[in-house]
Design an enzyme around this catalytic site. Structure first.
Site, PDB file in Angstrom:
ATOM      1  N   ARG A  18     -23.353 -41.837 -78.901  1.00  0.00           N
ATOM      2  CA  ARG A  18     -22.859 -41.700 -77.600  1.00  0.00           C
ATOM      3  C   ARG A  18     -23.340 -42.444 -76.572  1.00  0.00           C
ATOM      4  O   ARG A  18     -22.636 -42.718 -75.696  1.00  0.00           O
ATOM      5  CB  ARG A  18     -22.905 -40.285 -77.350  1.00  0.00           C
ATOM      6  CG  ARG A  18     -21.767 -39.697 -76.429  1.00  0.00           C
ATOM      7  CD  ARG A  18     -21.575 -38.388 -75.985  1.00  0.00           C
ATOM      8  NE  ARG A  18     -23.088 -37.554 -75.783  1.00  0.00           N
ATOM      9  CZ  ARG A  18     -23.402 -36.514 -76.070  1.00  0.00           C
ATOM     10  NH1 ARG A  18     -22.894 -35.826 -77.097  1.00  0.00           N
ATOM     11  NH2 ARG A  18     -24.771 -36.098 -75.915  1.00  0.00           N
ATOM     12  N   TYR A  24      -7.035 -48.154 -55.321  1.00  0.00           N
ATOM     13  CA  TYR A  24      -6.362 -47.894 -56.674  1.00  0.00           C
ATOM     14  C   TYR A  24      -5.955 -46.537 -56.573  1.00  0.00           C
ATOM     15  O   TYR A  24      -6.720 -45.566 -56.549  1.00  0.00           O
ATOM     16  CB  TYR A  24      -7.417 -48.184 -57.745  1.00  0.00           C
ATOM     17  CG  TYR A  24      -6.787 -47.900 -59.082  1.00  0.00           C
ATOM     18  CD1 TYR A  24      -5.827 -48.690 -59.648  1.00  0.00           C
ATOM     19  CD2 TYR A  24      -7.336 -46.865 -59.865  1.00  0.00           C
ATOM     20  CE1 TYR A  24      -5.276 -48.275 -60.934  1.00  0.00           C
ATOM     21  CE2 TYR A  24      -6.800 -46.418 -61.003  1.00  0.00           C
ATOM     22  CZ  TYR A  24      -5.599 -47.110 -61.566  1.00  0.00           C
ATOM     23  OH  TYR A  24      -5.207 -46.946 -62.871  1.00  0.00           O
ATOM     24  N   ASP A  60     -15.213 -51.934 -55.850  1.00  0.00           N
ATOM     25  CA  ASP A  60     -14.384 -51.954 -56.939  1.00  0.00           C
ATOM     26  C   ASP A  60     -13.998 -53.507 -56.921  1.00  0.00           C
ATOM     27  O   ASP A  60     -13.116 -53.803 -56.084  1.00  0.00           O
ATOM     28  CB  ASP A  60     -13.210 -50.943 -57.103  1.00  0.00           C
ATOM     29  CG  ASP A  60     -12.400 -50.929 -58.049  1.00  0.00           C
ATOM     30  OD1 ASP A  60     -12.147 -52.115 -58.808  1.00  0.00           O
ATOM     31  OD2 ASP A  60     -11.384 -50.263 -58.340  1.00  0.00           O
ATOM     32  N   LYS A  97      -8.543 -54.881 -67.167  1.00  0.00           N
ATOM     33  CA  LYS A  97      -7.818 -55.752 -66.555  1.00  0.00           C
ATOM     34  C   LYS A  97      -8.283 -57.174 -66.688  1.00  0.00           C
ATOM     35  O   LYS A  97      -8.158 -57.583 -67.905  1.00  0.00           O
ATOM     36  CB  LYS A  97      -7.779 -55.612 -64.951  1.00  0.00           C
ATOM     37  CG  LYS A  97      -7.547 -53.910 -64.729  1.00  0.00           C
ATOM     38  CD  LYS A  97      -6.196 -53.642 -65.108  1.00  0.00           C
ATOM     39  CE  LYS A  97      -5.806 -51.990 -64.866  1.00  0.00           C
ATOM     40  NZ  LYS A  97      -6.194 -51.503 -63.660  1.00  0.00           N
TER      41      LYS A  97
HETATM   42  C1  LIG Z   1      -6.644 -50.325 -63.244  1.00  0.00           C
HETATM   43  C2  LIG Z   1      -7.649 -49.968 -62.174  1.00  0.00           C
HETATM   44  C3  LIG Z   1      -8.944 -49.151 -62.142  1.00  0.00           C
HETATM   45  C4  LIG Z   1      -8.617 -48.053 -63.312  1.00  0.00           C
HETATM   46  O1  LIG Z   1      -9.121 -48.612 -64.429  1.00  0.00           O
HETATM   47  P1  LIG Z   1      -8.683 -47.731 -65.884  1.00  0.00           P
HETATM   48  O2  LIG Z   1      -9.286 -48.764 -66.963  1.00  0.00           O
HETATM   49  O3  LIG Z   1      -7.151 -47.884 -66.117  1.00  0.00           O
HETATM   50  O4  LIG Z   1      -9.101 -46.523 -65.727  1.00  0.00           O
HETATM   51  C5  LIG Z   1      -9.637 -48.943 -61.240  1.00  0.00           C
HETATM   52  N1  LIG Z   1      -9.498 -49.965 -59.906  1.00  0.00           N
HETATM   53  C6  LIG Z   1      -8.656 -50.884 -60.079  1.00  0.00           C
HETATM   54  C7  LIG Z   1      -8.580 -51.844 -58.900  1.00  0.00           C
HETATM   55  C8  LIG Z   1      -7.644 -50.999 -61.045  1.00  0.00           C
HETATM   56  O5  LIG Z   1      -6.768 -51.942 -61.206  1.00  0.00           O
END
Ligand SMILES: *Cc1c(COP(=O)(O)O)cnc(C)c1O
Length: 382
Positions: free
Chosen positions: A50, A102, A175, A200
């Site tokens: 884990r 987001y 982020d 992404k």
């Molecule tokens: C997609 C995204 C997230 C969340 O990521 P997941 O892998 O879908 O949980 C957070 N911040 C941004 C800018 C994103 O594009």
């Protein structure tokens, strides 16, 4: 060995070689448990998968090197990584988050995190005076920013925000999903934590859900975040971790191709008669362009939004008739995606109704321009 440039670190995944087999590609480790020493210790540091799956370690080490961090942890998703930062705070703590961010994280902050006792205030993070006016010295524990921010691509000045936050005793988490370490290294601008939806650009092939968090230094907060992953168990699977590492090797050429293409596409449609506005940090007329030029190197990202002059119905019609741009959510893959964002985000979205969000992939730029142009023309006739 000489210090390597980031491109080389990514391409060779830090040059790791499996000493037992001499393989240059790491393995997928599926074991959930590990043999203890005879005296019942586990000196190799692994007790249970884990938290201790060795497949996580290579992508973690590579991103850590690219971001210039102290330590990096892989999570099951971007949301698992982001929410771990907020869960490391105490009920009652004051938190500042941006109005443009987001949407799924904004929803979680407004619902779960608020019920859980965090006092969250949403500010226009591009307005430093607003951040100054909202921060409560000693009480604000975290300032969360996203730059460029979904889906308006607003730019937040990382260094200036860190200065304000740190003076008030607050930490800053960024982020950096859209910027990627190819374009921006938030730690160099003062950030305490960097978060990526690895789903992404880091993975880049629309076939893995994962998230990553990098800490600038060891701290009580980082220990708590690590504990949250270990205890709550928001971990990626070994196959996902391995695929992510494969995707990260081509991060630099993928991101650079997308950036160059996005710049050309943005410039083309910025002067198009059927377009009201192109939102892209690489356009000199864009509000955050100067800050972006200061904190992004080598491009302004592969994300943009286009506002269709004839309004919402025409925008939806454009997304309905593109052939190469695929009508789907998400971003950062090698294939280009298009999405009518307001209908996805629903109430509280900063996205105007005529806005299409575009994730530029690595196809031929001219194909992307022609396809969008044809869709625009077709939509203008209905
Ligand atoms: C997609 C995204 C997230 C969340 O990521 P997941 O892998 O879908 O949980 C957070 N911040 C941004 C800018 C994103 O594009």
């Amino acid at each position: 060995m000489k210090t390597q440039k980031p491109e080389s670190i990514a391409a060779q995944a830090l040059g790791w070689i499996d000493e037992s087999t001499k393989e240059i590609v790491g393995q997928i480790h599926t074991s959930t448990t590990y043999i203890r020493d005879e005296d019942n210790q586990h000196r190799n540091g692994r007790a249970y998968a884990r938290d201790h799956n060795p497949t996580f370690e290579q992508p973690e080490a590579v991103l850590n090197a690219l971001e210039g961090g102290h330590q990096t942890r892989l999570f099951a998703s971007g949301m698992a990584a982001a929410t771990a930062v907020f869960q490391a705070l105490n009920p009652g703590d004051h938190v500042i988050a941006p109005k443009v961010m987001y949407w799924s994280l904004r929803n979680w902050l407004k619902t779960f995190a608020t019920r859980w006792g965090l006092q969250i205030e949403f500010v226009d993070a591009t307005d430093l005076d607003a951040v100054r006016a909202t921060i409560q010295p000693g009480k604000t524990k975290l300032v969360w920013i996203e730059t460029p921010a979904n889906p308006m691509w607003s730019i937040t000045d990382i260094a200036a925000t860190c200065e304000i936050a740190h003076a008030a005793g607050a930490l800053v988490a960024v982020d950096s999903t859209v910027a990627t370490p190819v374009l921006t290294r938030p730690i160099e601008h003062g950030a305490d934590f960097v978060m990526h939806a690895a789903t992404k650009y880091l993975n880049g092939h629309s076939d893995v859900v994962a998230g990553m968090l990098t800490a600038t230094r060891d701290s009580e907060t980082w220990q708590r975040i690590r504990g949250i992953r270990a205890q709550i168990g928001g971990i990626a699977g070994p196959f996902e971790a391995w695929l992510l590492m494969r995707g990260m090797r081509t991060l630099f050429p993928r991101v650079r191709t997308a950036c160059a293409s996005a710049q050309t596409i943005a410039e083309h449609f910025a002067r198009h008669p059927l377009v009201a506005e192109v939102l892209y940090p690489g356009l000199p007329g864009f509000a955050g362009h100067e800050v972006a030029a200061k904190q992004m190197q080598g491009g302004f990202g592969g994300m943009m939004s286009i506002r269709v002059k004839q309004g919402a119905a025409a925008a939806i019609a454009v997304a309905a008739s593109t052939q190469i741009w695929k009508r789907a959510t998400s971003l950062g893959g090698v294939e280009s995606l298009i999405e009518h964002r307001a209908s996805v985000e629903g109430e509280g979205t900063p996205a105007p109704n005529d806005l299409l969000r575009l994730s530029v992939g690595i196809e031929a730029t001219q194909d992307l321009i022609d396809d969008f142009e044809d869709a625009l023309t077709a939509a203008s006739r209905v």
